[in-house]
Design an enzyme around this catalytic site. Structure first.
Site, PDB file in Angstrom:
ATOM      1  N   THR A 231      32.887  38.826  35.207  1.00 15.66           N
ATOM      2  CA  THR A 231      33.046  38.058  36.442  1.00 15.66           C
ATOM      3  C   THR A 231      32.270  36.752  36.365  1.00 15.66           C
ATOM      4  OG1 THR A 231      31.160  39.243  37.409  1.00 15.66           O
ATOM      5  CG2 THR A 231      33.376  40.098  37.906  1.00 15.66           C
ATOM      6  N   ARG A 233      31.984  33.803  33.381  1.00 19.34           N
ATOM      7  CA  ARG A 233      32.771  32.673  32.904  1.00 19.34           C
ATOM      8  C   ARG A 233      33.685  33.157  31.783  1.00 19.34           C
ATOM      9  NH1 ARG A 233      32.283  30.642  36.924  1.00 19.34           N
ATOM     10  NH2 ARG A 233      31.368  28.642  37.530  1.00 19.34           N
ATOM     11  N   GLU A 262      41.996  28.935  32.626  1.00 16.73           N
ATOM     12  CA  GLU A 262      42.480  29.492  33.883  1.00 16.73           C
ATOM     13  C   GLU A 262      43.509  28.554  34.501  1.00 16.73           C
ATOM     14  OE1 GLU A 262      39.338  30.323  36.611  1.00 16.73           O
ATOM     15  OE2 GLU A 262      38.427  31.847  35.347  1.00 16.73           O
ATOM     16  N   HIS A 281      40.355  35.137  39.421  1.00 10.38           N
ATOM     17  CA  HIS A 281      39.065  34.554  39.799  1.00 10.38           C
ATOM     18  C   HIS A 281      38.790  34.757  41.290  1.00 10.38           C
ATOM     19  CE1 HIS A 281      36.045  31.306  38.309  1.00 10.38           C
ATOM     20  NE2 HIS A 281      35.465  32.129  39.170  1.00 10.38           N
TER      21      HIS A 281
END
Length: 308
Positions: A231, A233, A262, A281
């Site tokens: 959670t 990077r 992302e 995310h």
């Protein structure tokens, strides 16, 4: 003028407007670099999330800028030395979404251990194979944490309530010494964390030293059948090596809330990998966390501008 170029909650925006300055809000402005630079010509404050690259080029277009607000905690998209050189203050919501991320990690562990989504899908398709979905208990298992800041400690506290053994590596966090003792966290080397962890959860910042921390060599240290949760990077994990580890059975499963890049493009190696669950995310995006982040950053920016 305050420019907000990524999403901010209505309550945060309203708090900004109470400061008496013009607020330009466009949650998609970060996508148009030229237009963003043009808007920054008169801006005294800029508020971003994680998409906007606040670098020398952008700051050059903002000669009146006095403060940058970050709606979150990761700062790798903000060139801090450049801010300092220009006398621009930085305000971010340290620790404000830690509860949300910690609960996400616990949800991920429970998902990996019990596979509720798979069991529910099996029943929806007409099945009733109870023996295939028993899973296993978290109690007595070992959770390894790499990074022991606000989030890591809250994960540890929740894990200990489940009867999970917690080991961690973070030599920079000596200020957490009393909490580490109270929670009975075993502080050991990163290599030993990897060797012992049935579940490994990443909470380290992205630095040159931590980029691709999880790669073939470090994955080989983990117990066969272990699980990974990230959670922090996306760049902490080498995507190709993770896919290989999952395919070979070295890892039994992984949950990624962050990826590199992302979002993942079509055809990316991590798309469709068996035993891998990717979320967009969202670990820190609970309603409560976003309200708190927006208000905290709004007040911090206004304070820096002398508007409180």
């Amino acid at each position: 003028m305050i420019v907000v170029c990524e999403f901010m909650t209505p309550s945060g925006l309203e708090r900004l407007r109470l400061g008496g300055l013009e607020v330009l809000y466009d949650p998609n402005l970060w996508k148009d670099r030229a237009r963003l630079k043009a808007q920054l010509a008169e801006a005294t404050a800029l508020i971003v999330r994680n998409q906007t690259q606040v670098d020398a080029e952008l700051l050059e277009a903002a000669p009146k800028l006095r403060v940058v607000g970050r709606l979150g905690v990761g700062l790798d998209n903000i060139h801090q030395p450049e801010l300092k050189a220009r006398g621009v203050q930085l305000y971010f919501a340290r620790g404000i979404n830690a509860n949300a991320v910690a609960e996400y990690v616990m949800a991920a562990m429970l998902h990996l251990a019990r596979n509720l989504s798979g069991a529910a899908r099996h029943v929806a398709e007409g099945g009733w194979n109870r023996s295939a979905f028993g899973g296993f208990e978290l109690m007595g298992k070992t959770l390894g944490l790499i990074g022991l800041g606000e989030v890591g400690l809250r994960v540890a506290r929740r894990a200990r309530a489940f009867g999970i053994r917690v080991v961690a590596s973070d030599p920079l966090r000596l200020e957490w010494e009393s909490a580490v003792e109270d929670l009975e966290i075993g502080l050991i080397s990163t290599e030993e964390v990897l060797r012992q962890a049935r579940f490994l959860s990443l909470h380290a910042p992205l630095t040159p030293q931590t980029k691709h921390l999880i790669r073939a060599e470090t994955l080989a240290l983990m117990p066969k059948g272990a699980y990974l949760i990230n959670t922090a990077r996306g760049e902490l994990v080498h995507g190709e090596d993770l896919a290989v580890a999952l395919g070979s059975g070295r890892l039994a499963g992984a949950v990624l809330d962050v990826t590199d890049p992302e979002p993942l493009p079509e055809g990316h190696r991590l798309r469709g990998v068996e035993g891998l669950w990717i979320t967009p995310h969202v670990a820190g995006l609970t309603a409560e966390a976003q309200e708190a982040v927006g208000l905290r950053v709004a007040e911090g920016v206004l304070q820096q501008l002398g508007r409180l």
